[in-house]
Structures are given as structure tokens and as C-alpha cells.
Write a protein that holds these residues in place. Structure first.
Motif, PDB file in Angstrom:
ATOM      1  N   ASP A  50      -3.820  13.756  -4.893  1.00 46.18           N
ATOM      2  CA  ASP A  50      -2.763  12.898  -4.379  1.00 46.18           C
ATOM      3  C   ASP A  50      -2.147  13.519  -3.124  1.00 46.18           C
ATOM      4  O   ASP A  50      -1.663  14.648  -3.149  1.00 46.18           O
ATOM      5  N   THR A  51      -2.140  12.766  -2.026  1.00 48.92           N
ATOM      6  CA  THR A  51      -1.694  13.287  -0.736  1.00 48.92           C
ATOM      7  C   THR A  51      -0.231  13.691  -0.749  1.00 48.92           C
ATOM      8  O   THR A  51       0.138  14.762  -0.243  1.00 48.92           O
ATOM      9  N   HIS A 103       0.841  -1.203   0.000  1.00 48.15           N
ATOM     10  CA  HIS A 103       0.000   0.000   0.000  1.00 48.15           C
ATOM     11  C   HIS A 103       0.874   1.251   0.000  1.00 48.15           C
ATOM     12  O   HIS A 103       0.610   2.216  -0.745  1.00 48.15           O
ATOM     13  N   ASP A 125      -6.282   8.808  -0.379  1.00 48.21           N
ATOM     14  CA  ASP A 125      -6.212  10.209  -0.799  1.00 48.21           C
ATOM     15  C   ASP A 125      -7.569  10.881  -0.683  1.00 48.21           C
ATOM     16  O   ASP A 125      -8.617  10.249  -0.800  1.00 48.21           O
ATOM     17  N   ASP A 177       2.489   1.721  -3.361  1.00 49.80           N
ATOM     18  CA  ASP A 177       1.497   2.187  -4.340  1.00 49.80           C
ATOM     19  C   ASP A 177       1.410   3.702  -4.321  1.00 49.80           C
ATOM     20  O   ASP A 177       1.347   4.356  -5.382  1.00 49.80           O
ATOM     21  N   ARG A 178       1.399   4.286  -3.123  1.00 45.68           N
ATOM     22  CA  ARG A 178       1.282   5.741  -2.982  1.00 45.68           C
ATOM     23  C   ARG A 178       2.546   6.447  -3.459  1.00 45.68           C
ATOM     24  O   ARG A 178       2.481   7.502  -4.098  1.00 45.68           O
TER      25      ARG A 178
END
Length: 253
Positions: A134-135, A54, A130, A57-58
Motif C-alpha cells: 500500500d503506497t 479512486h 500500488d 479508495d486509496r
């Protein structure tokens, strides 16, 4: 550019993102026992994917090019997973097999690998969704190297899903972190495990393992530590019961 101006501007999702991320993956995962008896915490599956996946992925979605991953507990399993599951990002290992250095000591050990540009730090057991953009890109758009040494992604205490603590930080009107954390006192914002740091914070360190709190406290006292409020979902997946709660919330999101 003043600090007030820096944090008053509208976030720009197109702002440059740090090319390097330090992924903290060396912890023992004691709160996640017994699941961590046979695997490191970053490889615990949540919603069908390992927590580490995870996080990557970010990073990949934000355009991060390079990740330094520190390893200690069940390090061979982590390295094997990285080789078989991570693509699109160059991975380097900061080996703490001999001694767990904690978060601050981990940064010191990886200092030469980090380089001289601002870099991301992401906890490998961190899980977020998010908000409107996008964070990581939004966080990067808030970074101002002239006025900041640390920029922490924080979430309001009321939206810190599964978090067992009492909050971490107070922010002023410009987003500057004010005052040190006080044990036992409720604070309105919780640190999410995601931040941007300048390499200049890594200085004058003690011998052996220590917490990143040392670097944060210096930046806070100098007025150079800021927080940026996360607009999406965030989950503290620190114990086995939190996994089911997180998966249920993600299914409803």
C-alpha cells in the motif's frame, strides 16, 4: 533518529498512517475542458469511476479516518457526490466558494480543521496504482516527525505517465529534496500529488491565494523536505486525451 537512518530503513507497511487527509478538490480543471464545463474535474470518470472515488479508495484502504475536502468550482456537485459515494471515512468540507485559495491558501483556510498531528494531502485528480505494498502506508512508514516537515511521494520522470512537465525535484542519497525547482530545467522526479505534512509548516502565510511552494521552499531550505519514490504506476490525468491513455495502461497492468 538521523535523516540517513530514517530513509535507510526498510519500509514498514504496518506503520501508523495519519488519521486525517486534506483532499484538494477546489481547482477549476482548465486543462480538462470541455469536460469540466458541466462537472468539476474530480468527478471526471476514469476506468469506470470518478477520479475522486479512486482517491478515496486509496485513503480508505490505508486506514485514513477523516478527510477534509476543499471545494470551489461546482461545489454543490462535489458535496452531493461525497454524501452519496463516500463511506467509511468522515468527510468535512472546507468551503472556498467565495474565493479559490490555491493549494497553500487552501491549507491555511483548513488549518483549524487539520489539527496538530501530521496529515496527508492528496490531490483529488490524482490516480495511482500500488506497487508491492500500500503506497500510503509505505509513505507513512518513512515519516519521521523529528527530521521532517514535508514528505512528498514522487515518481521517476521516466515513469510519470502523461505528464507534460519537465520534472519537479532532485533528491540526495538520503531522499532529502535539494535545491529549488528551476523552470525550464529537467528534474529526475515528479511530484505525484500525495504528501505528508506537519502542521508546523503552515505559518507566516501571505494574504489571499498562494501555492504550497511557499511552504515547500522553506522546508527545503531547512533540510526538512524529503521525497519517497513511488514503486507502482502513476498517471497525470490532466487533459481529455490522457483519459484514454490512462485507461489503456490500466487495462494492460
Amino acid at each position: 533518529m538521523s535523516a540517513k537512518r530514517t530513509l535507510a530503513i526498510r519500509p514498514d507497511p504496518g506503520a501508523p498512517v495519519p488519521e486525517t487527509a486534506m483532499v484538494m478538490a477546489a481547482g477549476l480543471g482548465k486543462r480538462m475542458r470541455p469536460l469540466t464545463a458541466t462537472r468539476p474535474k474530480p468527478l471526471i470518470p476514469v476506468a469506470g469511476r470518478a477520479l475522486l472515488d479512486h482517491a478515496f479508495d486509496r485513503l480508505r484502504a490505508a486506514g485514513v479516518k477523516r478527510a477534509i475536502v476543499n471545494v470551489h468550482y461546482l461545489a454543490d456537485a462535489l458535496e452531493a457526490h461525497l454524501k452519496s459515494h463516500v463511506d467509511g471515512i468522515d468527510v468535512e468540507i472546507s468551503d472556498e466558494r467565495g474565493r479559490l485559495m490555491e493549494t497553500g491558501g487552501g491549507l491555511v483556510q483548513a488549518r483549524d480543521m487539520i489539527g496538530e498531528q501530521p496529515f496527508l494531502v492528496v490531490n483529488a485528480d490524482n490516480l495511482w496504482v500500488d506497487g508491492p505494498a500500500d503506497t500510503i502506508k509505505l509513505l507513512a512508514s518513512r515519516w519521521d516527525d523529528v527530521t521532517m516537515d514535508a514528505l512528498l511521494l514522487v515518481v521517476p520522470y521516466a515513469r510519470a505517465h502523461n505528464h507534460p512537465g519537465r520534472g519537479d525535484f532532485h533528491l540526495d542519497a538520503q531522499g532529502r529534496i535539494i535545491g529549488r525547482r528551476r523552470p525550464g530545467r529537467v528534474a529526475p522526479f515528479v511530484y505525484t500529488g500525495v504528501q505528508i505534512l506537519s502542521p508546523r509548516v503552515i505559518r507566516d502565510w501571505p494574504e489571499g491565494p498562494f501555492s504550497t511552494n511557499l511552504f515547500w521552499n522553506r522546508a527545503i531550505e531547512a533540510g526538512r523536505a524529503y521525497g519517497f519514490v513511488h514503486q507502482g504506476l502513476w498517471f497525470d490525468v490532466g487533459s481529455p486525451p490522457a483519459i484514454a491513455k490512462t485507461e489503456a495502461a490500466l487495462a494492460d497492468a
